[in-house]
Design an enzyme around this catalytic site. Structure first.
Site, mmCIF file in Angstrom:
data_model
loop_
_atom_site.group_PDB
_atom_site.id
_atom_site.type_symbol
_atom_site.label_atom_id
_atom_site.label_comp_id
_atom_site.label_asym_id
_atom_site.label_seq_id
_atom_site.Cartn_x
_atom_site.Cartn_y
_atom_site.Cartn_z
ATOM 1 N N HIS A 176 1.073 -1.623 -0.087
ATOM 2 C CA HIS A 176 0.004 -0.034 0.335
ATOM 3 C C HIS A 176 0.842 1.665 0.093
ATOM 4 O O HIS A 176 0.518 2.588 -1.025
ATOM 5 C CB HIS A 176 -0.863 0.079 0.898
ATOM 6 N N GLU A 231 2.114 1.719 -3.204
ATOM 7 C CA GLU A 231 1.214 2.451 -4.189
ATOM 8 C C GLU A 231 1.204 3.774 -3.915
ATOM 9 O O GLU A 231 1.183 4.633 -4.995
ATOM 10 C CB GLU A 231 0.163 1.844 -4.133
ATOM 11 N N HIS A 232 0.939 4.336 -2.552
ATOM 12 C CA HIS A 232 0.696 5.988 -2.593
ATOM 13 C C HIS A 232 2.557 6.271 -2.838
ATOM 14 O O HIS A 232 2.212 7.900 -4.351
ATOM 15 C CB HIS A 232 1.082 5.815 -1.294
ATOM 16 N N GLU A 252 -4.556 8.398 6.980
ATOM 17 C CA GLU A 252 -5.635 7.560 6.186
ATOM 18 C C GLU A 252 -5.993 5.844 6.659
ATOM 19 O O GLU A 252 -7.466 5.740 7.227
ATOM 20 C CB GLU A 252 -5.257 6.943 4.724
#
Lengths: 449, 449
Positions: free
Chosen positions: B69, B72-73, B149
């Site tokens: 993740h 991905e950021h 998040e």
């Protein structure tokens, strides 16, 4: 040129866009003053249909708050011809979607189905709007469902924060500022008679606007609509004009209670919840829906907080890593409007984030925006509009909003031309007005540390 | 017949659907083993593009949880040729949409733009996937964004409830059961080296699957894709086969820790939060993605809790007014799967709602489903599929899922035929299996009263 959606006899049938290579958009006033607006699009095999009433929570008395929303729920609970299960099954068994929305100034019942099922969708939605049973025992069950819905909204920090923000900006305990669904107290106290009175007063041919977009024939739909409304017992005499509910004269900044000023002068309203993040809404009153400044507002919002390249996103998230979500927004009603910014962050960062948000508006007031930003904003709005309008539901909503809110029809190209006419100086002038228009900050989160 | 998406040389170019009156779907294996699947649809003026990697949180070691993740950021934070602002601006200034999703078994970067902007979208997304800078200082800023998040998800009772439900059903502290984004601890500890290692190991030509749907030409896109990947420095020799990652042999019910049994035997896991409602997830392990029973599962889910006419909605909301939201769901992975029901209600009603949910499955086991329900479910699935696939993004997702998860291409009509072949007895048999497969209940809400 925008076309006035007037109601005189000459305007019974209006060709709003001519078809051919572009869209085919028509408007007809049916007997009884019912309005039908359609856009025919033969590139899809489906259609989206909406039945709109220009009635929302602002039309309620304080004691009956929540009755518009309760009525919307009750319409799904059965008609003279259909049980609640029949209504639910009608859309489900063809794989369609149906729902309803109650807002401050309107209520809409909508459905999306394959084109072959459009007559069925029309039959069910007209049946609900004309022939709802409004059985007292249905209200008792549905009251509990609505109380669950309110509890759900209450638990959601963005729902409850935005609701409180609207109340504070538009005026707490005013028709516009009250929450759309009512409160635990008003919903608990609602009577069968309240809901029936609301229905009788507002669900009438002259109020009804029907919009549909997709694989459809306007004349055929007009014929079916008149037939279904008559079957539902509505009296539909020829030559009746639709009821008018046009935007009021433009008011620049409605008086909402708090004195407008700079962001730094706003006293936060705090909704205390033991959360990991504090959710912040910061803004104030602004232009109403009919204002010509709405195009400038769109451009300003794109530059300020409309995407990943916007100032708020770049400065607060990308450069400083202070938030996951940050954006700006505006909303406009017949005679009121508002602007705001939203961010969520861990509580210790809240004051810094609020300062940065306020500073962005002042920066725009003091130094304006660049030509590059103006170019990007126009590209963004143009592209997003083109992509958004590939969806029949968006276009169905656009037709309803032009009829009910603007009172004038304009093509997408006309809207884009208006946007292209906005100058950097217009944006800077509006930023200067907004910079002095802050009245409200709502924080939902833990006690301030 | 479904077409096997095999990887031998003869299958370098496959015509998966022939076009003409129906869809035109093609698959090509490019140099380096890159796969491209497209559907050409000339009725729209836009296209949706996705770049898929078959890598998700299940591929992480416990110490590196969250690195997929985080990567991905970081891909949005700049490449050799583009700053973070350049990447954000590229989509914004054409009004396009772009985003990325990290899941347990895959990561996808996607964008939707007007057709004229498709080369641009391809250029940006390939640049991100091949040439990300992965600068250490970008990780430091983005770590804070990711922690925000996670805090946001933590505050959302449905996010945190579902995450805990997955963990319990699939096995806490297993690769499948761990949360996709990692935890506060693992994200705080992530190093630059972890993220770079993940990138080096997985972002390779043989892993990449590109799917695109809309107003596009397959051959032109294939040429541009090869060109852009080469420009990004990827080595793309001819004759390389894609990496295989096919579904494992079907496992009926993976062992996840808790012993499966009836709903009434499940001990609730409680996440205590001072909320108005209690959010309940109730279910257990079930079939994996390659199971032939997935068609039966779809029909069962439609009847049990798939719409307003479903059993859960009618019995728990419409007849008793106990909830606003109730539905059933299933999820399937390469070698695991699960089923469940969700409801939210005020805390005093939670036990009654749980009893009613469990009873619905047992009712289905004991008395089966009616022919009328079978007919409705098939109509619902057929219509919803037709409506859903009007959207290019849904079809882009379908192509990715067929390639990565199923390993076989089947047309929509073939999928519907399978669904039509499901019998009432199949549904009853599956209900009997589910009725004995409950392992997990998660309640998010106030202390039990």
């Amino acid at each position: 040129m925008p076309i006035d959606l007037t109601t005189d006899a000459a305007a019974r049938d209006q060709l709003l866009e001519p078809g051919g290579d572009g869209p085919l958009v028509r408007r007809t006033i049916l007997p009884g003053g019912v309005r039908l607006l359609t856009e025919t699009d033969r590139s899809v095999r489906s259609a989206t249909l909406g039945l709109w009433l220009p009635v929302g929570s602002r039309d309620e008395t304080p004691a009956h708050a929540g009755s518009t929303h309760a009525l919307e729920h009750l319409l799904f609970k059965g008609t003279a011809r259909r049980s609640a299960l029949d209504i639910a099954t009608a859309f489900d068994e063809v794989g369609g979607e149906s729902n309803a929305v109650t807002a401050k100034e309107h209520t809409v019942y909508h459905g999306r189905v394959r084109s072959a099922d459009l007559p069925l969708a029309l039959d069910v939605l007209t049946d609900m709007v004309t022939s709802s049973q409004l059985a007292p025992e249905a209200l008792e069950t549905e009251r509990e469902v609505i109380l669950e819905e309110l509890a759900m909204a209450q638990d959601d920090p963005t729902d409850s924060g935005y609701e409180e923000f609207l109340a504070q900006v538009l005026g707490p305990d005013t028709p516009m500022g009250r929450p759309v669904g009512g409160t635990l107290e008003t919903v608990s106290a609602l009577t069968d008679a309240d809901v029936r009175a609301h229905f009788a007063a507002h669900y009438r041919p002259q109020n009804l606007v029907v919009t549909a977009v997709g694989d459809l024939d306007h004349d055929e739909l007009a014929g079916r609509l008149a037939d279904r409304l008559a079957a539902g017992g509505w009296d539909l005499p020829e030559g009746v004009a639709p009821s008018e509910r046009r935007p009021a004269l433009e008011r620049s900044l409605p008086a909402a209670g708090a004195t407008p000023g700079p962001a730094s002068a706003v006293v936060p309203h705090r909704i205390v919840r033991p959360l990991e993040q504090t959710h912040i809404y910061l803004g104030g009153p602004s232009i109403c829906a009919s204002s010509e400044d709405r195009h400038t507002m769109n451009v300003l919002m794109a530059i300020l907080g409309g995407g990943m390249s916007s100032r708020l996103f770049q400065h607060i998230r990308e450069e400083r890593g202070l938030v996951y979500t940050v954006y700006s927004f505006s909303a406009a009603y017949r005679d009121a409007g508002l602007f705001g910014m939203y961010a969520a962050c861990r509580p210790a960062r809240a004051e810094q984030v609020v300062e940065l948000m306020g500073a962005e508006i002042e920066q725009m007031r003091d130094h304006g925006v660049t030509d590059e930003e103006m170019r990007r904003a126009l590209g963004q709005i143009t592209g997003a509009l083109a992509l958004g309008l590939e969806d029949t539901a968006s276009r169905m909503g656009r037709l309803g909003s032009l009829e009910l809110v603007q009172g004038r029809y304009s093509t997408v190209d006309e809207a884009l031309e208006k946007m292209a006419g906005v100058t950097a100086q217009d944006v800077r002038d509006l930023a200067a007005r907004l910079a002095g228009s802050f009245t409200t900050r709502v924080d939902v989160g833990p006690e301030a540390g």
